[in-house]
Design an enzyme around this catalytic site. Structure first.
Site, PDB file in Angstrom:
ATOM      1  N   HIS A  85      -6.301   1.993   3.134  1.00  0.00           N
ATOM      2  CA  HIS A  85      -6.846   2.361   1.823  1.00  0.00           C
ATOM      3  C   HIS A  85      -8.138   1.620   1.545  1.00  0.00           C
ATOM      4  CE1 HIS A  85      -5.556  -1.466  -0.071  1.00  0.00           C
ATOM      5  NE2 HIS A  85      -4.433  -1.337   0.624  1.00  0.00           N
ATOM      6  N   CYS A  89      -1.252  -4.113   4.054  1.00  0.00           N
ATOM      7  CA  CYS A  89      -1.957  -2.870   4.359  1.00  0.00           C
ATOM      8  C   CYS A  89      -3.283  -3.149   5.066  1.00  0.00           C
ATOM      9  CB  CYS A  89      -2.215  -2.091   3.073  1.00  0.00           C
ATOM     10  SG  CYS A  89      -0.744  -1.294   2.398  1.00  0.00           S
TER      11      CYS A  89
END
Length: 212
Positions: free
Chosen positions: A131, A147
């Site tokens: 992301h 992440c």
């Protein structure tokens, strides 16, 4: 005499019918040939694109690869020591533009303050994905909740080049493959790890589409 005339008439009639049939057959074959030459041909079926992302945790980089060719390498932030990235082979399972961030008791709508940035690409582990970020200074560090973070302009570029089902390999150690893709290991001065710098910290998220 009448019988001979009738027979001759029948022969002439038969010959005319045969000639008409032959002319009709010739016209049919000609029309078929013209149609075969002028009719549109089916479009060729394109070969499915084989896209893959390789993330090297030690290098803190992501390589976009297509057909075993490196297309582009991006700097990323990976998991902090307290919340490391999972390693292994994964697949893209969802693609979201301007995602909403969810964490227990916290919902952050899309915008400048959203820690997921402008794009989310979820992998097949709940809460794990690639992301953007609202903290670009964290890129290049072990800084996330697990992440893979990219700068927003770069995650947007990557977003349009992938599809659901594309493979992602997250590699935790330097291997021959990693060395071939990313080159020599970074110098000791650039291999440090630190907690997120200027990163927004939230409790670990448990919802799909949120940062780990």
């Amino acid at each position: 005499m009448q019988r001979r005339v009738a027979t001759a008439n029948r022969k002439r009639s038969s010959n005319k019918m045969l000639q008409a049939a032959l002319i009709g057959l010739a016209l049919t074959l000609s029309a078929t040939a013209v149609y075969a030459q002028t009719s549109p041909k089916p479009a060729a079926v394109s070969k499915p694109r084989s896209a893959r992302r390789v993330v090297s945790i030690p290098d803190r980089k992501l390589a976009l690869m297509e057909e075993n060719r490196v297309v582009k390498i991006y700097d990323v932030a990976v998991g902090a020591p307290a919340s490391p990235c999972p390693s292994g082979g994964f697949q893209i399972t969802e693609r979201l533009e301007n995602p909403t961030y969810y964490s227990p008791g916290v919902v952050i709508e899309p915008g400048a303050g959203n820690p997921l940035g402008t794009r989310w690409m979820g992998l097949n582990i709940k809460g794990f994905g690639i992301h953007g970020t609202n903290s670009p200074d964290s890129i290049g560090y072990n800084a996330s909740h697990g992440c893979i973070r990219l700068r927003n302009r770069e995650v947007e570029e990557l977003f349009v080049r992938l599809k659901v089902g594309d493979r992602v390999s997250v590699i935790a150690e330097r291997t021959d493959e990693v060395a071939q893709i990313f080159g020599p290991a970074p110098g000791s001065s650039s291999t440090h790890t630190q907690a997120a710098r200027n990163a927004v910290r939230f409790p670990p998220a448990d919802e799909p589409g949120s940062e780990r």
